[in-house]
Design a protein around this motif. Structure first.
Motif, PDB file in Angstrom:
ATOM      1  N   THR A 140       0.838  -1.209   0.000  1.00 19.92           N
ATOM      2  CA  THR A 140       0.000   0.000   0.000  1.00 19.92           C
ATOM      3  C   THR A 140       0.870   1.256   0.000  1.00 19.92           C
ATOM      4  OG1 THR A 140      -0.273  -0.197   2.412  1.00 19.92           O
ATOM      5  CG2 THR A 140      -2.051  -1.058   1.041  1.00 19.92           C
ATOM      6  N   ILE A 200      -3.982  -3.347  -8.163  1.00 18.31           N
ATOM      7  CA  ILE A 200      -5.361  -3.693  -7.787  1.00 18.31           C
ATOM      8  C   ILE A 200      -5.577  -5.201  -7.884  1.00 18.31           C
ATOM      9  CG2 ILE A 200      -7.751  -3.605  -8.641  1.00 18.31           C
ATOM     10  CD1 ILE A 200      -7.165  -1.302  -6.834  1.00 18.31           C
ATOM     11  N   MET A 228      -3.887  -6.893  -4.966  1.00 20.91           N
ATOM     12  CA  MET A 228      -4.529  -6.627  -3.683  1.00 20.91           C
ATOM     13  C   MET A 228      -5.882  -7.325  -3.567  1.00 20.91           C
ATOM     14  SD  MET A 228      -2.177  -5.122  -2.152  1.00 20.91           S
ATOM     15  CE  MET A 228      -2.981  -4.763  -0.614  1.00 20.91           C
ATOM     16  N   VAL A 229      -6.616  -7.444  -4.655  1.00 22.97           N
ATOM     17  CA  VAL A 229      -7.884  -8.188  -4.624  1.00 22.97           C
ATOM     18  C   VAL A 229      -7.609  -9.638  -4.228  1.00 22.97           C
ATOM     19  CG1 VAL A 229      -9.714  -9.158  -6.095  1.00 22.97           C
ATOM     20  CG2 VAL A 229      -9.197  -6.718  -6.202  1.00 22.97           C
ATOM     21  N   ASN A 283      -6.328  -9.843  -0.526  1.00 20.20           N
ATOM     22  CA  ASN A 283      -7.375  -9.557   0.440  1.00 20.20           C
ATOM     23  C   ASN A 283      -8.380 -10.708   0.524  1.00 20.20           C
ATOM     24  OD1 ASN A 283      -7.999  -7.363   2.303  1.00 20.20           O
ATOM     25  ND2 ASN A 283      -9.952  -7.263   1.237  1.00 20.20           N
ATOM     26  N   HIS A 338     -12.821  -3.284   2.496  1.00 21.02           N
ATOM     27  CA  HIS A 338     -11.684  -3.077   1.588  1.00 21.02           C
ATOM     28  C   HIS A 338     -11.882  -3.870   0.298  1.00 21.02           C
ATOM     29  CE1 HIS A 338      -8.780  -1.998   5.123  1.00 21.02           C
ATOM     30  NE2 HIS A 338      -9.563  -0.994   4.792  1.00 21.02           N
ATOM     31  N   GLN A 339     -12.382  -5.100   0.429  1.00 27.45           N
ATOM     32  CA  GLN A 339     -12.583  -5.935  -0.755  1.00 27.45           C
ATOM     33  C   GLN A 339     -13.572  -5.289  -1.716  1.00 27.45           C
ATOM     34  OE1 GLN A 339     -10.641  -8.359  -1.295  1.00 27.45           O
ATOM     35  NE2 GLN A 339     -11.539  -9.309  -3.088  1.00 27.45           N
ATOM     36  N   LEU A 359     -11.813  -2.371  -3.334  1.00 28.55           N
ATOM     37  CA  LEU A 359     -10.831  -2.831  -4.333  1.00 28.55           C
ATOM     38  C   LEU A 359     -11.526  -3.276  -5.618  1.00 28.55           C
ATOM     39  CD1 LEU A 359      -8.485  -4.839  -1.942  1.00 28.55           C
ATOM     40  CD2 LEU A 359      -7.777  -2.868  -3.329  1.00 28.55           C
ATOM     41  N   CYS A 362     -12.781  -0.298  -7.500  1.00 24.93           N
ATOM     42  CA  CYS A 362     -11.643   0.368  -8.128  1.00 24.93           C
ATOM     43  C   CYS A 362     -11.178  -0.407  -9.364  1.00 24.93           C
ATOM     44  CB  CYS A 362     -10.522   0.510  -7.112  1.00 24.93           C
ATOM     45  SG  CYS A 362      -9.161   1.550  -7.646  1.00 24.93           S
ATOM     46  N   ARG A 363     -11.151  -1.738  -9.247  1.00 22.16           N
ATOM     47  CA  ARG A 363     -10.739  -2.564 -10.398  1.00 22.16           C
ATOM     48  C   ARG A 363     -11.677  -2.337 -11.579  1.00 22.16           C
ATOM     49  NH1 ARG A 363     -10.192  -9.016  -9.742  1.00 22.16           N
ATOM     50  NH2 ARG A 363     -12.370  -8.789  -9.163  1.00 22.16           N
TER      51      ARG A 363
END
Length: 198
Positions: A77, A146, A149-150, A153, A186-187, A190, A193-194
């Motif tokens: 991050t 992204i 992180m997906v 997470n 957060h998921q 994310l 955002c993706r």
């Protein structure tokens, strides 16, 4: 005479069986059995003791793994805060960095309570994800970050759900329970955002 002897042997056998706890008549263990339980060799533990030991080891393994994962997430991050070009990526990276610093501190406290040991030896990446991301820039970095992180997470949510269900240590169970709603938020962020980056 033989019949009387057989009856006497049968009665003695039944008396011995009942006194050893057979038939559910007594909850007390004989003194010899109690001594064995108190001075048992670790390799010959009773099944309940093995289950408790295994569960505590699972809790410790979870904490070690969670510390490593939180440290990696902080590093990733922070990297995104420095390199991201899309505002959404920058924003979720900042949000996650703040949260994971708090989670990391809580996990370290758990580890210190369990083992009184330093965990700095864990501070290295278990895969090449950071190195690969450092080579990217612009929109390519944003998309790859992204995706990474997906995946991370999702894996963290699965581990924390399993620990919340199985933890023997109530503090670790609470930590996992408390972390899950934040990780799920957060998921969603994310994944949103993706979608924006596609």
């Amino acid at each position: 005479m033989k019949r009387s002897l057989s009856i006497l042997i049968l009665l003695c056998s039944l008396a011995g069986w009942v006194s050893c706890g057979g038939g559910g008549q007594s909850d007390e263990r004989p003194a010899d059995s109690q001594m064995v339980a108190e001075h048992v060799d670790p390799s010959t533990k009773f099944p309940q003791q093995l289950v408790e030991t295994d569960t505590l080891q699972i809790d410790r393994a979870f904490v070690d793994n969670a510390i490593q994962s939180a440290w990696e997430t902080i590093a990733l991050t922070d990297l995104a805060v420095q390199k991201a070009t899309h505002a959404s990526v920058h924003e979720i990276a900042q949000t996650m960095a703040r949260y994971y610093r708090q989670l990391y501190a809580s996990l370290l406290r758990q580890k210190q309570e369990q083992r009184k040991a330093d965990s700095d030896s864990l501070k290295k990446f278990t895969d090449g994800s950071r190195e690969a991301l450092e080579k990217l820039s612009g929109a390519a970095f944003d998309r790859q970050w992204i995706e990474k992180m997906v995946t991370r997470n999702e894996a963290a949510i699965s581990r924390y759900e399993a620990e919340a269900a199985a933890a023997k240590n109530k503090d670790i169970r609470k930590l996992a329970d408390d972390a899950l709603p934040v990780m799920k938020t957060h998921q969603q962020q994310l994944e949103t955002c993706r979608t924006k980056l596609q």
